[in-house]
Scaffold this motif. Sequence first.
Motif, mmCIF file in Angstrom:
data_model
loop_
_atom_site.group_PDB
_atom_site.id
_atom_site.type_symbol
_atom_site.label_atom_id
_atom_site.label_comp_id
_atom_site.label_asym_id
_atom_site.label_seq_id
_atom_site.Cartn_x
_atom_site.Cartn_y
_atom_site.Cartn_z
ATOM 1 N N TYR A 245 -47.556 19.207 5.734
ATOM 2 C CA TYR A 245 -46.112 19.266 5.860
ATOM 3 C C TYR A 245 -45.495 18.234 4.927
ATOM 4 O O TYR A 245 -45.771 17.033 5.041
ATOM 5 N N LEU B 27 -48.939 15.282 7.874
ATOM 6 C CA LEU B 27 -47.566 15.086 7.413
ATOM 7 C C LEU B 27 -47.556 14.007 6.333
ATOM 8 O O LEU B 27 -48.295 13.027 6.421
ATOM 9 N N ARG C 132 -46.474 23.449 3.803
ATOM 10 C CA ARG C 132 -45.391 23.781 4.706
ATOM 11 C C ARG C 132 -44.288 22.738 4.527
ATOM 12 O O ARG C 132 -44.586 21.570 4.305
#
Length: 283
Positions: A94, A70, A108
Amino acid sequence: MNKTDLRFWFGCGMMISMEFAILGSGSSANSCFFKGENGAFVIDCGFTLPQWESRMKCIGESPASVKYILITHHHADHVRGLERITAKYGIPSYVASDSPLKTLYERREFRPLREFDVDGVRFFPFPTFHDAAPSVGFFFLLDGVRFTIITDTGVLDERMFRAALKSDVLLLESNYCEELLESCCYPEFLKRRISSVYGHLSNRAAFDFLSRLREQPQCRLRQVYLCHLSEKSNTPERVEMLFSSLKDESFSITVCPKNQLIKGLCDDTIRKANSECFSCSNR
């Protein structure tokens, strides 16, 4: 779900050991590793590929064990090694939906202020005040332990306060000492950037935030990590001295020197057996 009124209902979680490590933090590189029942993930990847692999080895973890990464924002000290690492190990990233990071192995997206779930880990990304929009912090539940990460922000708001108040572990920026920033070798434009609303958090602002948290009877904090210290306008000694008055048996405070690897462990002693509601409403 309303973007400005997000609620988490948390259960007791599995009573198992869960590990995390600050692989390094500071002005040049930032990365954190987390490992729970359903696997491992990383938040930010500011080290080069060889540096990151070496630090993973130091904590006894294989880079191939990381299931996803992330990203808080796109500044180099948070994404320097991201493309090479994700390409080599086939790791999805992400990022916030408006992020300029496009050339990733597998991109993503998440939306700030909207809960999302990855492999059973529940994340709530909230905006930070930084000159790298979009820039976020994270509040998340991992195996019964609540974490909040707040770095790269010039100011702190009530949403951040509510997240930290409901957390067991807080990673909080303590970037610069106001006196050292004024006298250090940085050019004036950089000093203004650092101390601006969209810059970084001063030691004093972090101290006031933590002091306010400590005064709240519902505060559940057990561990605090002060991180993202500036190389030129801060020292670990200055941070230790300022925060020493807050140290007691209620929670531990760890200062993270620049680029130092710090391994943490969350066991059953910081888990809570009760179910609670967390709201990030502005109202």
